[in-house]
Structures are given as structure tokens and as C-alpha cells.
Write an enzyme that holds these catalytic residues in place. Structure first.
Site, PDB file in Angstrom:
ATOM      1  N   LEU A 178       0.842  -1.203   0.000  1.00  0.00           N
ATOM      2  CA  LEU A 178       0.000   0.000   0.000  1.00  0.00           C
ATOM      3  C   LEU A 178       0.872   1.246   0.000  1.00  0.00           C
ATOM      4  O   LEU A 178       0.493   2.262   0.558  1.00  0.00           O
ATOM      5  CB  LEU A 178      -0.927  -0.005   1.221  1.00  0.00           C
ATOM      6  CG  LEU A 178      -2.145  -0.935   1.142  1.00  0.00           C
ATOM      7  CD1 LEU A 178      -2.965  -0.864   2.418  1.00  0.00           C
ATOM      8  CD2 LEU A 178      -3.037  -0.576  -0.057  1.00  0.00           C
ATOM      9  N   ARG A 209      13.546  -3.573 -16.124  1.00  0.00           N
ATOM     10  CA  ARG A 209      12.384  -3.894 -16.949  1.00  0.00           C
ATOM     11  C   ARG A 209      11.130  -3.134 -16.499  1.00  0.00           C
ATOM     12  O   ARG A 209      10.744  -3.188 -15.335  1.00  0.00           O
ATOM     13  CB  ARG A 209      12.121  -5.411 -16.946  1.00  0.00           C
ATOM     14  CG  ARG A 209      13.044  -6.142 -17.901  1.00  0.00           C
ATOM     15  CD  ARG A 209      12.861  -7.620 -17.841  1.00  0.00           C
ATOM     16  NE  ARG A 209      13.489  -8.191 -16.648  1.00  0.00           N
ATOM     17  CZ  ARG A 209      13.504  -9.490 -16.372  1.00  0.00           C
ATOM     18  NH1 ARG A 209      12.906 -10.343 -17.188  1.00  0.00           N
ATOM     19  NH2 ARG A 209      14.112  -9.940 -15.301  1.00  0.00           N
ATOM     20  N   CYS A 232       7.569  -8.914 -13.544  1.00  0.00           N
ATOM     21  CA  CYS A 232       6.402  -9.780 -13.330  1.00  0.00           C
ATOM     22  C   CYS A 232       5.051  -9.095 -13.486  1.00  0.00           C
ATOM     23  O   CYS A 232       4.244  -9.511 -14.313  1.00  0.00           O
ATOM     24  CB  CYS A 232       6.469 -10.411 -11.947  1.00  0.00           C
ATOM     25  SG  CYS A 232       7.816 -11.565 -11.799  1.00  0.00           S
TER      26      CYS A 232
END
Ligand code: UDX
Length: 436
Positions: free
Chosen positions: A254, A332, A264
Site C-alpha cells: 500500500l 524492466r 512480473c
């Protein structure tokens, strides 16, 4: 147990090293000769805290091996894990399974045993069925049992996550495969450190995607609440703390920021949407998360420009942190990419530093000036932007920073400093989801 690990990327290398540390005999395979050569010489292909020592210890103990040769690796193996990459296919977001299927075929040809073949790579629901079809056609006389065992480790905390996971998920209906996986994960259940769940293969495959999509949703939710906080003059860190103390919500994931990135979440959410579309079961929440996150990453650069007065042509912006999160060299889908792009498009000169990410970033940006650290980056700069919350950026002397900048402006996309602290040090400060 004797294990072969096909693919020595993040998941394969960490899993292989940790399995060997549990006492199993592990042979890791990769197609890349320079990687295998490096690993045999003790050089890690990725930056991951603790990995080098873990690998060295187990190589020395004679439990961990690296080879280019699949046949040699699977000889005598009880279980073969597939941990090759499943990148997003260019254009449509489908997970590209060609590496997985090629590896499966190679293993099926090479093995002379009746092995348990376990998919550790994140693969769409139903991939196990296709893997089974391939092994039946390539090695019809072998009893190869196909199972799914998705990996949940995070980069930067990979060894800890692997050894002390919240849970392990194994998907198989085959009793022998279940026995094999139970034996492999026994060291985890010995000290009751992790529940090892057994379910069917499709459920295991989907569990991984559902977990990542939920986490991406949680982050995106708090990021939108952060925008609202800015509009109404509230503090997202307090809101996050206030809601997170509710056990049903939980405090983790959060932290508002510039949007999620990495190897991912972006790839897996897209692949999940493809699966949903194929099965005509739209996942509208995940669709929205994907687009809100992409828009957010692009908006962050414009936010910096606005805070700098709307005109950055000819100005210098220092970027502190390039990787998608700390303790990795992985660039990435990092928000830094979109931020740098937006600044350069607007005519700014970008100077950047990162403890581990510079090498990868260099391949993406030829026109960024890379420097050794934050002080070199901020010197004579018109703004400093914290993109990644590396430990070494948490305790900077803000007075010193302000003193060497051309104009003392600090944009803190990870909320690692307090607004008051920055103001006292003479900096104009912008956080995320903070009243201003
Ligand atoms: C993730 C999952 O956590 C892991 O279970 C899965 O196996 C692979 O994907 P990873 O990509 O290594 O792991 O990193 P993670 O720590 O989950 O962070 C992902 C992104 O979310 C980062 O860009 C991070 O900065 C961002 N994030 C995370 C937030 O912006 N706020 C948060 O509260 C948490």
C-alpha cells in the site's frame, strides 16, 4: 533428491541455489555459455543480495552444479524444473511459451528416467496440459509426471522469500508427483515455516496470476487514492496506515509511488487478460489496473515538469534511482524509463545514478549522463527526482543537496523524506499523495 533446473534466470538460479542449500543435489542448466562459464567461476549473472555466497557455499559442498548440457543435467534426476523465461509476446501481451515448450521437448528427449517434470516459470492456465501432450508424443514410453509449482519470490528479497515463503503451491493430480514435491519441500515444512498446498495443475497455474494481479491492484488502488489525497489536501501515507491496520486489508503493498514496474506485474497482468479474453470472461478490474498504471508512469514525468514551472528545455534534472525497485539491477518496465523519456522529450538534460542499474540503463538511453552517485547527479541541477527508494538515498544530507543545486527542487516519488524536513533544508519539495 536429485534436481535439474532448466534456466538460470532469476527464478531458476535462486531456486536451484536454495534447493541445494536444503541439501538436495542440483544441476542448473542454461543455453548461454557465458552465463554458465561465469557461474562456474563464481560470477553471478544478476545482482541479488546473498546469492553469490549461497552459490559459492553449495558449489564447494558438492551439491550445486552448472552445465550447458541438458542430457547431463537430467541424467539420474528425480525432478526436473522448468524455469525459463516467459516474456510478453510483442504486440498482443500473450505469454511467449516457446522457451518453455522447447525446454520440455529437450528434457523429454534427454531423460531416461521416469521423472516429475515441474513448471516453475509463470505459465498461463492450461500450459501443463500442453506440456503433457508434448512429453507423451516425444517420450511415449516414459512415465513423465507433469506438475505446476509457481514461484512467488520477489527480486531483491529472493533468497529470504524462497526459504521462508508465505506458502508453496503445488499443482498435480498424480500421487507420485505429489510425493516427489513433498520430499523436495520437506525442509520447509519441518519447522512449520510454510504451508505447502496441493491442488490441481490449472488451479496452481491460475493462483500465481491471481496473486500478482491482486497485488498490482492493491498498488494501483493506493496510487489513485494518492492522487485524490493531493486534490483534497490529505496524506496518503496516513490513509494507507489507517486502512492497512484493518487485518482484512493488510499493510503491505500500500505504498503509493510512480506506478509498478518489473519483470512480473506488467507481463503477468497482460497475460492474465489474454487468458480471460480467450475464455470470454472479462476481468474489468485488471484491465483498468493495467491501463491506470501505464498512464500513471507516463504522467509522472509531466508532474516533474509542472513542478519545475512548466518549462524544462535546457534545464538539468537529476534522477536518483533507475531500477523498478531497490536491491536489483533490473530495469524492466521501470517507471524511470517513462520519466526520463518525458523529460527528454520536453528538452531537459537528464543526469542519473543508481547503485546497480546503470549498466542496464545505459543500453536503453544513449543520451543520459550517468554519474557515480547522488551528489554528482544533483550538482548544478535544476531538480532532483527520487525514483527508486535505495537505502543509500534515504539518509541524504538535504542541506548539502540543496546547496549544490542550481535550483533546490526535490521530487520524491517514494515519499522517503518528510515535506517539513525538506523545507527546513531549503528545498522545494513534492511527494506523492501529500498535502501541499
Ligand atoms: C513480484 C511479486 O511480488 C512476486 O510475488 C512475483 O513472484 C513476481 O512479481 P517483484 O516484481 O520482484 O515481485 O517486486 P515487488 O517487490 O513485488 O514490486 C513490484 C513493483 O511494485 C515495484 O515497481 C515496486 O516499486 C512496486 N510497489 C510495490 C509499489 O509501488 N508499492 C508497493 O506498495 C509495493
Amino acid at each position: 533428491m536429485r534436481i535439474a533446473m532448466i534456466g538460470t534466470g532469476y527464478v531458476g538460479l535462486v531456486s536451484g541455489a536454495c534447493f541445494s542449500d536444503f541439501g538436495h543435489h542440483v544441476v542448473c542448466v542454461d543455453k548461454d555459455p557465458s552465463k554458465i562459464e561465469g557461474l562456474n567461476a563464481g560470477r553471478m549473472p544478476i545482482y541479488e543480495p546473498g546469492l553469490e555466497t549461497l552459490v559459492a557455499t553449495n558449489v564447494r559442498a558438492g551439491r550445486l552444479f552448472f552445465t550447458l548440457d541438458v542430457t547431463e543435467a537430467v541424467r539420474d534426476a528425480d525432478a526436473v524444473f522448468i524455469a525459463v523465461g516467459t516474456p510478453s509476446r510483442r504486440g498482443d501481451g500473450h505469454a511467449d511459451l516457446s522457451f518453455v515448450y522447447a525446454a520440455v521437448e529437450e528434457v523429454a528427449r534427454a531423460t531416461t528416467n521416469d521423472i516429475t517434470l515441474v513448471t516453475k516459470s509463470t505459465v498461463p492456465v492450461g500450459t501443463g496440459d500442453e506440456v503433457e501432450r508434448i512429453v507423451r508424443s516425444v517420450a511415449p514410453d516414459r512415465a513423465i509426471r507433469v506438475a505446476s509449482n509457481p514461484e512467488f519470490l520477489r527480486e531483491g528479497a529472493a533468497i529470504e522469500d524462497f526459504k521462508r515463503p508465505d506458502r508453496v503451491v503445488c499443482g498435480t493430480n498424480d500421487p507420485e508427483a505429489a510425493t516427489c514435491l513433498r520430499a523436495i519441500y520437506r525442509p520447509l515444512s519441518l519447522n512449520k515455516s510454510a504451508p505447502v498446498l496441493f491442488t490441481d495443475r490449472r488451479t496452481a497455474e491460475l493462483t500465481k496470476y491471481a496473486a500478482n494481479a491482486f497485488l498490482a491492484t492493491k498498488i494501483t488502488f493506493i496510487n489513485e487514492i494518492a492522487d485524490l489525497c493531493e486534490a483534497v489536501g490529505a496524506d496518503v501515507q496516513e490513509v494507507s496506515y489507517g486502512i492497512g491496520l484493518d487485518n482484512r486489508i493488510g499493510r503491505k503493498f500500500l505504498h503509493a509511488g510512480p506506478g509498478y514496474g518489473g519483470s512480473c506485474f506488467p507481463k503477468d497482468t497482460l497475460a492474465l487478460l489474454q487468458t480471460a479474453e480467450r475464455h470470454e470472461t472479462p476481468l474489468r478490474i485488471v484491465e483498468t489496473v493495467v491501463s491506470v498504471n501505464a498512464i500513471r508512469k507516463r504522467a509522472m514525468g509531466r508532474k516533474v515538469i509542472r513542478f519545475m514551472g512548466g518549462e524544462v528545455r535546457g534545464k538539468t534534472v537529476a534522477i536518483l534511482g533507475l531500477t523498478f525497485k531497490p536491491n536489483t539491477d533490473d530495469m524492466r518496465d521501470s517507471p524511470a524509463i517513462d520519466i526520463i523519456q518525458a523529460l527528454q522529450d520536453a528538452g531537459a538534460h537528464v543526469r542519473a545514478c543508481d547503485p546497480e542499474g546503470v549498466e542496464q540503463a545505459r543500453r536503453m538511453f544513449s543520451d543520459v549522463e550517468f554519474v557515480s552517485g547522488p551528489m554528482a547527479a544533483v550538482k548544478d541541477a535544476d531538480a532532483a527526482v527520487i525514483v527508486t527508494e535505495w537505502d543509500e538515498y534515504r539518509g541524504l544530507d538535504l542541506r548539502e543537496i540543496g546547496a549544490v543545486m542550481r535550483s533546490p527542487v526535490l521530487v520524491d516519488f517514494r515519499n522517503i523524506y518528510a515535506a517539513d524536513q525538506a523545507r527546513v533544508a531549503g528545498l522545494r519539495y513534492l511527494g506523492v499523495g501529500k498535502p501541499h
